[in-house]
Design a protein around this motif. Structure first.
Motif, PDB file in Angstrom:
ATOM      1  N   MET A 166      33.425  44.954  32.338  1.00 29.37           N
ATOM      2  CA  MET A 166      34.294  45.418  33.406  1.00 29.37           C
ATOM      3  C   MET A 166      34.994  46.721  33.031  1.00 29.37           C
ATOM      4  O   MET A 166      35.194  47.602  33.872  1.00 29.37           O
ATOM      5  CB  MET A 166      35.323  44.341  33.747  1.00 29.37           C
ATOM      6  N   HIS A 167      35.370  46.855  31.761  1.00 30.83           N
ATOM      7  CA  HIS A 167      36.019  48.094  31.324  1.00 30.83           C
ATOM      8  C   HIS A 167      35.067  49.275  31.461  1.00 30.83           C
ATOM      9  O   HIS A 167      35.454  50.353  31.941  1.00 30.83           O
ATOM     10  CB  HIS A 167      36.482  47.947  29.880  1.00 30.83           C
ATOM     11  N   SER A 168      33.820  49.075  31.081  1.00 32.64           N
ATOM     12  CA  SER A 168      32.829  50.145  31.181  1.00 32.64           C
ATOM     13  C   SER A 168      32.561  50.500  32.642  1.00 32.64           C
ATOM     14  O   SER A 168      32.507  51.684  33.010  1.00 32.64           O
ATOM     15  CB  SER A 168      31.536  49.707  30.493  1.00 32.64           C
ATOM     16  N   VAL A 169      32.393  49.476  33.479  1.00 31.61           N
ATOM     17  CA  VAL A 169      32.127  49.725  34.899  1.00 31.61           C
ATOM     18  C   VAL A 169      33.312  50.430  35.556  1.00 31.61           C
ATOM     19  O   VAL A 169      33.146  51.367  36.352  1.00 31.61           O
ATOM     20  CB  VAL A 169      31.808  48.408  35.623  1.00 31.61           C
ATOM     21  N   GLU A 170      34.520  50.002  35.232  1.00 30.13           N
ATOM     22  CA  GLU A 170      35.709  50.600  35.835  1.00 30.13           C
ATOM     23  C   GLU A 170      35.827  52.070  35.465  1.00 30.13           C
ATOM     24  O   GLU A 170      36.158  52.910  36.309  1.00 30.13           O
ATOM     25  CB  GLU A 170      36.947  49.840  35.372  1.00 30.13           C
ATOM     26  N   GLU A 171      35.568  52.403  34.214  1.00 29.75           N
ATOM     27  CA  GLU A 171      35.644  53.798  33.797  1.00 29.75           C
ATOM     28  C   GLU A 171      34.631  54.661  34.550  1.00 29.75           C
ATOM     29  O   GLU A 171      34.958  55.760  35.015  1.00 29.75           O
ATOM     30  CB  GLU A 171      35.402  53.913  32.287  1.00 29.75           C
TER      31      GLU A 171
END
Length: 370
Positions: A148-153
């Motif tokens: 989720m952190h990667s997708v959000e960035e």
């Protein structure tokens, strides 16, 4: 030592002899060599000069699109100049309507979609955090949080880039105005003076050009049918998708309908990619409910009808290629020429096939006749 040197020389001589025989067999006909050189020079020229030739490529594509109605009006008794004027003015009127009405609405919905992205990401996080409980031992909380952190960035970076385009659009406004003035003028003269332009180009070709004429005649018809069919497919798929999304009450229906219509430019790959935003918007709006299921079912029916009914109906005389060849052509020509490589991937693949067929028939006329 001398034995191995003699053996290597013998192998080298055999390879050179094989290459000589292959070259003599394949390139003994001067027309084959001429066709090969023209294709190579054409590909290299477009590859190196595609940036400068972009308005010309756009004009050629539009001219192919409008050649059919111009020819129809000419057969009805109108002059070539009058037919061209009527068709180009009508095309410019439709294009103006699209730029003044549809594009601003789609842009507005796109900005609203970008504003809702943080909430969509949060909803997606909620669904994904439930996976460790549903799939114990297969998915961990750490993996979900990292994903989720990667997708959000990535999504937020894309959102900032799209929002900043409104500032950069002032710079691109001049280029757009050039296209809006230059392309219609070029299209008009390409259509009006088609015979003169073709005869002028033919003067640069050698006298023995039967093979070139055979390939050109086949590809000219295929490209015309392909561009006309592709435009019809975009309009039909986009309009039907928008109507279905609007009837379901889906948010951003116009924007998503346009995306679905444009996705047909990239065979197979485009349909798979555009499914993600449609599913995400529907999931954000309704969650895992019956409405979400019905919408995705209707969307799947649209894609199935497009691939199994509309495409064979529009491209029965053009697309005679295996899907594997089409995907390879999209990846290869798209990597070489960008958007235009993707758009003309199927005609270019058909050109390669037509050239190989004509080449083979030229070299082995007895086997082809049999």
């Amino acid at each position: 030592m001398l034995y191995w040197q003699a053996l290597n020389l013998q192998v080298l001589a055999i390879m050179l002899d094989w290459l000589k025989k292959w070259y003599t067999n394949k390139f003994s006909d001067p027309q084959v060599v001429t066709l090969f050189l023209i294709l190579v020079l054409g590909f290299l020229g477009i590859y190196w000069l595609s940036g400068m030739l972009a308005p010309v490529l756009v004009s050629i594509a539009v001219a192919y699109l409008l050649e059919w109605p111009v020819s129809k009006l000419c057969r009805m008794g109108l002059s070539r100049t009058l037919s061209t004027s009527v068709v180009v003015l009508g095309f410019m009127g439709v294009l103006t309507l699209v730029l003044m009405w549809i594009v601003p609405l789609a842009w507005y919905q796109g900005r609203n979609l970008l504003k809702d992205l943080p909430q969509m990401i949060e909803l997606g996080r909620t669904y994904l955090l439930e996976l460790p409980e549903l799939l114990p031992g297969m998915v961990s909380d750490e993996q979900i949080l990292l994903l989720m952190h990667s997708v959000e960035e990535r999504v937020m970076a894309f959102g900032r880039q799209m929002l900043s385009m409104s500032l950069a659009s002032l710079v691109n406004l001049v280029a757009l105005l050039i296209y809006l003035v230059l392309v219609p003028v070029m299209v008009f003269f390409m259509l009006k003076d088609k015979a003169q332009l073709i005869s002028g180009f033919v003067q640069f070709l050698p006298n023995e050009r039967k093979l070139i004429g055979q390939v050109w005649h086949e590809m000219n018809v295929q490209i015309m049918n392909y561009i006309r069919g592709k435009m019809l497919e975009i309009l039909i798929v986009g309009a039907v998708s928008y109507l279905v999304f609007y009837l379901f009450g889906l948010n951003y229906a116009l924007l998503l309908g346009i995306l679905v219509g444009l996705s047909v430019l990239i065979p197979y790959i485009g349909a798979a990619v555009v499914t993600l935003p449609v599913a995400v918007v529907a999931l954000f709006q309704w969650g895992f409910t019956a409405e979400f299921g019905y919408l995705m079912l209707a969307y799947a029916i649209i894609q199935a009808l497009d691939g199994n009914v509309l495409v064979p109906l529009l491209f029965s005389e053009v697309v005679d290629l295996n899907p594997v060849y089409i995907i390879v052509a999209v990846l290869f020509f798209g990597g070489l020429f960008g958007f235009w490589g993707v758009f003309f991937a199927i005609p270019l693949a058909s050109l390669v096939k037509a050239t190989a067929k004509a080449w083979s028939e030229r070299l082995h006329p007895t086997e082809s006749a049999a």
